[in-house]
Design an enzyme around this catalytic site. Structure first.
Site, PDB file in Angstrom:
ATOM      1  N   TYR A   1      61.735  45.056 -61.378  1.00 54.33           N
ATOM      2  CA  TYR A   1      61.093  44.783 -60.091  1.00 54.33           C
ATOM      3  C   TYR A   1      60.113  43.607 -60.173  1.00 54.33           C
ATOM      4  O   TYR A   1      59.722  43.038 -59.161  1.00 54.33           O
ATOM      5  CB  TYR A   1      60.364  46.016 -59.551  1.00 54.33           C
ATOM      6  CG  TYR A   1      61.299  47.151 -59.157  1.00 54.33           C
ATOM      7  CD1 TYR A   1      62.664  46.924 -59.013  1.00 54.33           C
ATOM      8  CD2 TYR A   1      60.822  48.424 -58.941  1.00 54.33           C
ATOM      9  CE1 TYR A   1      63.521  47.955 -58.667  1.00 54.33           C
ATOM     10  CE2 TYR A   1      61.681  49.462 -58.585  1.00 54.33           C
ATOM     11  CZ  TYR A   1      63.035  49.218 -58.456  1.00 54.33           C
ATOM     12  OH  TYR A   1      63.880  50.233 -58.105  1.00 54.33           O
TER      13      TYR A   1
ATOM     14  N   LYS B   1      69.071  52.861 -71.278  1.00 51.55           N
ATOM     15  CA  LYS B   1      70.493  52.547 -71.483  1.00 51.55           C
ATOM     16  C   LYS B   1      70.607  51.630 -72.700  1.00 51.55           C
ATOM     17  O   LYS B   1      70.903  50.440 -72.578  1.00 51.55           O
ATOM     18  CB  LYS B   1      71.060  51.841 -70.234  1.00 51.55           C
ATOM     19  CG  LYS B   1      71.192  52.735 -69.021  1.00 51.55           C
ATOM     20  CD  LYS B   1      72.430  53.600 -69.031  1.00 51.55           C
ATOM     21  CE  LYS B   1      73.684  52.799 -68.770  1.00 51.55           C
ATOM     22  NZ  LYS B   1      74.898  53.634 -68.918  1.00 51.55           N
TER      23      LYS B   1
ATOM     24  N   ASP C   1      72.085  57.423 -67.192  1.00 48.04           N
ATOM     25  CA  ASP C   1      73.127  57.942 -66.287  1.00 48.04           C
ATOM     26  C   ASP C   1      73.399  59.417 -66.586  1.00 48.04           C
ATOM     27  O   ASP C   1      73.531  60.241 -65.679  1.00 48.04           O
ATOM     28  CB  ASP C   1      74.408  57.098 -66.363  1.00 48.04           C
ATOM     29  CG  ASP C   1      74.882  56.835 -67.779  1.00 48.04           C
ATOM     30  OD1 ASP C   1      74.081  57.009 -68.729  1.00 48.04           O
ATOM     31  OD2 ASP C   1      76.056  56.469 -67.954  1.00 48.04           O
TER      32      ASP C   1
ATOM     33  N   ASP D   1      62.621  55.135 -60.626  1.00 48.28           N
ATOM     34  CA  ASP D   1      62.714  55.139 -59.168  1.00 48.28           C
ATOM     35  C   ASP D   1      63.863  56.058 -58.733  1.00 48.28           C
ATOM     36  O   ASP D   1      63.726  56.916 -57.858  1.00 48.28           O
ATOM     37  CB  ASP D   1      62.982  53.690 -58.706  1.00 48.28           C
ATOM     38  CG  ASP D   1      62.658  53.481 -57.248  1.00 48.28           C
ATOM     39  OD1 ASP D   1      62.259  54.441 -56.580  1.00 48.28           O
ATOM     40  OD2 ASP D   1      62.826  52.345 -56.767  1.00 48.28           O
TER      41      ASP D   1
ATOM     42  N   ASP E   1      63.812  60.328 -57.456  1.00 55.22           N
ATOM     43  CA  ASP E   1      64.352  60.723 -56.149  1.00 55.22           C
ATOM     44  C   ASP E   1      65.410  61.821 -56.297  1.00 55.22           C
ATOM     45  O   ASP E   1      65.539  62.696 -55.432  1.00 55.22           O
ATOM     46  CB  ASP E   1      64.945  59.511 -55.411  1.00 55.22           C
ATOM     47  CG  ASP E   1      63.880  58.783 -54.599  1.00 55.22           C
ATOM     48  OD1 ASP E   1      62.680  59.036 -54.846  1.00 55.22           O
ATOM     49  OD2 ASP E   1      64.230  57.971 -53.726  1.00 55.22           O
TER      50      ASP E   1
END
Ligand code: NAD
Length: 369
Positions: free
Chosen positions: A142, A193, A226, A250, A254
């Protein structure tokens, strides 16, 4: 008794409505004699754009810097969709996080017993769930440069975002996660990852080193981001503290949000580094946005915002007793059947934002008496 200086930034949409709930609870808390507060209110996001032409004025930033803690409602909404990218409402929030060095985002995902049936998963998978997601907040994709859209010779475009992490950035967020785990069940899962990203390789290496050097008593596991998303939906209670970068955090937080029933239930804390006086900058806010679809209708659930106040009492002021009181008042209101529309079952009676906050404040008074 210490008086704590709070800066309240209600923001846009339902922000002012849920922040009014915080003020109701602050009044009840002051009556208990456990703490007193001096609260000042200012503008952020769209409301600040309307007043000052930018989403966070320098004067507001200075107030945020001087406060003992900041409570923020939410920013944004369709009214400001057309403003320039640099001065969009979210830019005010990002500037607060960046300029105050709020690098650690703590997002608890707790499933209240009374709400286990409101979760997207089966009751047995979520009942008793208590996860703490620790998300790195000021680095990663970001903020990394280059970050741009360029036009190619053939007229088509090329967009670039850059994922960047340094050893120091990973070390400090790892310390936060391990320290928290030491006060909980002593387990940390680190998600990245490393199989396809260099930043993931470094992330895993540094977290492993911090663990080996300082936290022998804590159990550490590494999980691919993942797979972590899948495990959160398959068997969420296997996690205690989950530490991850800005982007994965992020998304994963959620996912965790839906395990608890509603966005309206989820508080968060964003913490900076400890300074020479032993204090740290901190901002507390609900995970949800400004919910323009229900704004101004007294429909918003104030629990995420009031839960953010409880986190503020605990993490910024060390007022564990007061924080427990707020948490127990929320639990009692829910156990008594109180529901805002987002967590009510079909046909169940529904409380408005104000009535829910007042009920929590009165449950708090009863418990403090
Ligand atoms: P949102 O979180 O505002 O709303 C998503 C859905 O959840 C909506 O249906 C909304 O009514 C519901 N909801 C959210 N909070 C609720 C509450 N307390 N009680 C009951 N229901 C609630 O997300 P969105 O619709 O994607 O975004 C709306 C605006 O908020 C956008 O401008 C977005 O950029 C902004 N936003 C701001 C923040 C922030 O300030 N931190 C975070 C996310 C989104």
């Amino acid at each position: 008794m210490t008086t704590y200086k709070l800066l309240l930034l209600p923001g846009d949409g339902i922000g002012p409505e849920v922040m009014a709930g915080v003020e109701t609870v602050l009044t009840a808390l002051a009556e208990t004699g456990l703490a007193t507060f001096e609260a000042e209110t200012d503008l952020v996001g769209g409301s600040a754009i309307d007043a000052h032409g930018k989403p966070l004025s320098d004067a507001t930033l200075a107030k945020a810097d001087a406060a003992d803690a900041i409570l923020l409602g939410a920013v944004g909404g369709p009214k400001w969709n057309g403003v320039a990218y640099e001065i969009r409402p979210e830019a005010g929030l990002l500037r607060l996080r960046k300029d105050l060095g709020l690098f650690a985002n703590l997002r608890p995902a707790i499933c209240y017993p009374a709400l286990a049936d409101a979760s997207a998963l089966k009751r047995e998978l979520v009942e008793g769930l208590d996860i703490m997601i620790v998300r790195e907040l000021t680095g990663g994709v970001y903020f990394g440069e280059p970050k741009e859209i360029t036009t190619l010779p053939d007229g088509s475009k090329r967009a670039v975002d850059t994922q960047v992490y340094t050893t120091a950035e990973i070390e400090r967020i790892a310390h936060i996660a391990f320290d928290l785990a030491g006060k909980r069940s002593g387990r940390v899962a680190s998600a990245e990852k490393h199989n396809v990203m260099k930043s993931g390789v470094l992330w895993k290496e540094v977290v492993t080193e911090v663990h080996a050097r300082h936290y022998a008593g804590i159990a550490l596991e590494h999980v691919l981001a993942d797979n972590c998303a899948m495990q959160l939906v398959r068997r969420p209670k296997q996690f205690d503290v989950l530490v991850t970068d800005n982007l994965f955090g992020d998304v994963l937080s959620d996912v965790a949000a839906m395990l608890t029933g509603s966005l309206g239930m989820l508080p968060s804390a964003s913490l900076g580094a400890v300074d020479a006086r032993g204090t740290r900058k901190a901002l507390y806010e609900p995970v949800h946005g400004s919910a323009p679809d229900i704004a101004g209708q007294d429909k918003a659930n104030p629990i995420a915002m009031i839960g953010s106040l409880a986190m503020c009492l605990r993490y910024s002021f060390g007022l564990g007793e007061a924080a427990d009181l707020v948490d127990r008042a929320i639990t009692a209101a829910l156990a008594g059947g109180a529901r805002t529309a987002d967590i009510a079952g079909d046909g169940a009676p529904v409380l408005g934002t104000r009535a829910m906050a007042e009920l929590i404040a009165s449950e708090l008074r009863v418990r403090a008496a």
